[in-house]
Design an enzyme around this catalytic site. Structure first.
Site, PDB file in Angstrom:
ATOM      1  N   SER A 209      -0.530  12.695   7.678  1.00 46.70           N
ATOM      2  CA  SER A 209      -1.243  11.591   8.796  1.00 46.70           C
ATOM      3  C   SER A 209      -1.699  12.184   9.969  1.00 46.70           C
ATOM      4  CB  SER A 209      -0.110  10.586   8.924  1.00 46.70           C
ATOM      5  OG  SER A 209      -0.828   9.460   9.865  1.00 46.70           O
TER       6      SER A 209
ATOM      7  N   TYR B 291       7.784   8.148  12.366  1.00 46.83           N
ATOM      8  CA  TYR B 291       6.860   8.209  11.248  1.00 46.83           C
ATOM      9  C   TYR B 291       5.937   9.556  11.472  1.00 46.83           C
ATOM     10  CZ  TYR B 291       2.760   7.381   8.542  1.00 46.83           C
ATOM     11  OH  TYR B 291       1.485   7.337   7.769  1.00 46.83           O
TER      12      TYR B 291
HETATM   13  P1  NAP Z   1       0.689   1.081   1.491  1.00 47.34           P
HETATM   14  O1  NAP Z   1      -0.642   0.447   1.482  1.00 47.34           O
HETATM   15  O2  NAP Z   1       1.896   0.528   2.255  1.00 47.34           O
HETATM   16  O3  NAP Z   1       1.406   1.364  -0.177  1.00 47.34           O
HETATM   17  C1  NAP Z   1       2.544   2.004  -0.318  1.00 47.34           C
HETATM   18  C2  NAP Z   1       2.785   2.491  -1.772  1.00 47.34           C
HETATM   19  O4  NAP Z   1       3.917   3.250  -1.535  1.00 47.34           O
HETATM   20  C3  NAP Z   1       3.044   1.310  -2.409  1.00 47.34           C
HETATM   21  O5  NAP Z   1       2.688   1.385  -3.899  1.00 47.34           O
HETATM   22  C4  NAP Z   1       4.563   1.121  -2.577  1.00 47.34           C
HETATM   23  O6  NAP Z   1       5.135   0.538  -3.850  1.00 47.34           O
HETATM   24  C5  NAP Z   1       5.164   2.680  -2.321  1.00 47.34           C
HETATM   25  N1  NAP Z   1       6.453   2.870  -2.046  1.00 47.34           N
HETATM   26  C6  NAP Z   1       6.807   2.334  -0.694  1.00 47.34           C
HETATM   27  N2  NAP Z   1       8.177   2.852  -0.618  1.00 47.34           N
HETATM   28  C7  NAP Z   1       8.696   3.670  -1.977  1.00 47.34           C
HETATM   29  C8  NAP Z   1       9.398   4.334  -2.191  1.00 47.34           C
HETATM   30  N3  NAP Z   1      10.835   4.305  -1.527  1.00 47.34           N
HETATM   31  N4  NAP Z   1       9.485   4.917  -3.578  1.00 47.34           N
HETATM   32  C9  NAP Z   1       8.242   4.665  -4.150  1.00 47.34           C
HETATM   33  N5  NAP Z   1       7.256   4.139  -3.920  1.00 47.34           N
HETATM   34  C10 NAP Z   1       7.440   3.698  -2.661  1.00 47.34           C
HETATM   35  O7  NAP Z   1       0.575   2.527   1.984  1.00 47.34           O
HETATM   36  P2  NAP Z   1      -0.776   3.450   2.334  1.00 47.34           P
HETATM   37  O8  NAP Z   1      -1.420   3.033   3.303  1.00 47.34           O
HETATM   38  O9  NAP Z   1      -1.598   3.327   0.818  1.00 47.34           O
HETATM   39  O10 NAP Z   1      -0.256   4.752   2.555  1.00 47.34           O
HETATM   40  C11 NAP Z   1      -0.046   6.058   1.306  1.00 47.34           C
HETATM   41  C12 NAP Z   1       0.232   7.150   2.067  1.00 47.34           C
HETATM   42  O11 NAP Z   1      -0.691   7.496   3.131  1.00 47.34           O
HETATM   43  C13 NAP Z   1       1.629   7.097   2.950  1.00 47.34           C
HETATM   44  O12 NAP Z   1       2.317   8.284   2.790  1.00 47.34           O
HETATM   45  C14 NAP Z   1       1.099   6.896   4.414  1.00 47.34           C
HETATM   46  O13 NAP Z   1       2.196   7.274   5.294  1.00 47.34           O
HETATM   47  C15 NAP Z   1      -0.078   7.861   4.383  1.00 47.34           C
HETATM   48  N6  NAP Z   1      -0.990   7.329   5.439  1.00 47.34           N
HETATM   49  C16 NAP Z   1      -1.485   6.137   5.583  1.00 47.34           C
HETATM   50  C17 NAP Z   1      -2.475   5.860   6.602  1.00 47.34           C
HETATM   51  C18 NAP Z   1      -3.034   4.467   6.657  1.00 47.34           C
HETATM   52  O14 NAP Z   1      -3.798   4.118   7.597  1.00 47.34           O
HETATM   53  N7  NAP Z   1      -2.967   3.392   5.582  1.00 47.34           N
HETATM   54  C19 NAP Z   1      -2.746   6.700   7.510  1.00 47.34           C
HETATM   55  C20 NAP Z   1      -2.123   8.022   7.429  1.00 47.34           C
HETATM   56  C21 NAP Z   1      -1.481   8.159   6.192  1.00 47.34           C
HETATM   57  P3  NAP Z   1       5.477  -0.845  -3.887  1.00 47.34           P
HETATM   58  O15 NAP Z   1       4.225  -1.735  -4.062  1.00 47.34           O
HETATM   59  O16 NAP Z   1       6.393  -0.950  -5.260  1.00 47.34           O
HETATM   60  O17 NAP Z   1       6.203  -1.352  -2.574  1.00 47.34           O
END
Ligand code: NAP
Length: 248
Positions: free
Chosen positions: A143, A157
């Protein structure tokens, strides 16, 4: 046979977008989720409707036994693993370090750091030529927070993503002669549900003015970089991290 790709946390957000795009590029995708079976089934349906291959697998990457079961199920149901996207990641509500509880720290580090390490371990055991595998590619989700620190919001985080950056560099060097490339993508403010779990659902739009490009990114824009890193087009790229943050 299509190469098999495991994407952790692929039921929503960046993981789901990556699953759809990777399937289009010919990967058979293992769609991992932890709670939302319906969302995972929707991603699988979308891929299959377009002629791709996908299957959903429930597992919590914060639990080692779940990770072992996940990889064993993929071996049995889908075949030889060729790629891993360590995408599952969580954050907690906005807080300063001096108010952070031990339980909160443990959960974030367990899912974001230990989960990524343990999944990488299982992938290397299957893909490394040193273990009789045929090689493969790993992409970790870092991130922009890892470089900014996320003060007053979630330094915990951000620090977990700093660990991901180090995992990427170290593991890449460890397995560079074993047919495995290891890279990372560092998203900025991306429009997904993750901001709601931080207590500010509209955070990506609210902070868009801090982004040089003056807008949040989409999950598909991040997925494009992930899928490129996974592909043979990136055959001489390892140990690197691509920022997908609109210049932030
Ligand atoms: P999100 O929309 O909150 O989706 C999270 C996903 O992870 C969902 O499919 C959820 O499954 C799954 N998950 C959560 N806890 C889990 C666990 N313990 N075991 C297995 N699966 C789990 O997240 P996102 O924004 O797409 O983020 C994806 C990645 O990108 C993360 O690593 C995040 O830190 C990184 N990131 C995101 C952003 C941003 O702005 N969005 C920025 C920087 C980095 P369920 O649906 O079953 O809960």
């Amino acid at each position: 046979m299509s190469p098999v790709l495991l994407i952790t946390g692929a039921s929503r957000g960046i993981g789901a977008a990556t699953a759809v795009l990777a399937a289009k590029q010919g990967w058979a995708v293992a769609v991992n989720y932890t709670r939302d079976a319906q969302a995972a089934a929707h991603v699988v349906q979308e891929i299959r409707a377009k002629g791709g291959q996908a299957q959903a697998f429930q597992a919590d990457v914060g639990i080692e036994a779940d990770i072992e079961r996940l990889f064993q199920s993929i071996d049995k149901d889908m075949g030889v693993l060729g790629g891993l996207v360590n995408n599952a990641g969580v954050l907690d509500v906005t807080a300063r370090v001096d108010t952070t509880s031990w339980e909160r720290l443990e959960r974030i580090m367990r899912i974001n750091v230990l989960g990524s390490f343990a999944c990488a371990k299982q992938a290397v055991l299957r893909m490394s030529t040193a273990h009789g595998g045929k090689g493969g590619s790993i992409v970790n989700l870092s991130s922009v927070a890892a470089t900014l620190g996320a003060p007053g919001q979630y330094v915990d985080y951000a620090a977990s993503k700093g660990a991901i950056d180090t995992l990427t560099v170290g593991l890449a060097k460890e397995v560079a002669t074993e047919g495995i490339r290891v890279n990372a993508v560092r998203p900025g403010l991306i429009l997904t549900d993750i901001h709601a779990s931080g207590g500010i659902p509209d955070r990506a739009n609210q902070l868009a003015h801090q982004v040089p490009m003056q807008r949040p990114g989409t999950a598909t824009e991040v997925a494009e970089a992930i899928v490129w890193l996974l592909s043979d087009a990136a055959s001489y790229v390892t140990g690197t991290t691509i920022d997908v943050g609109g210049g932030r």
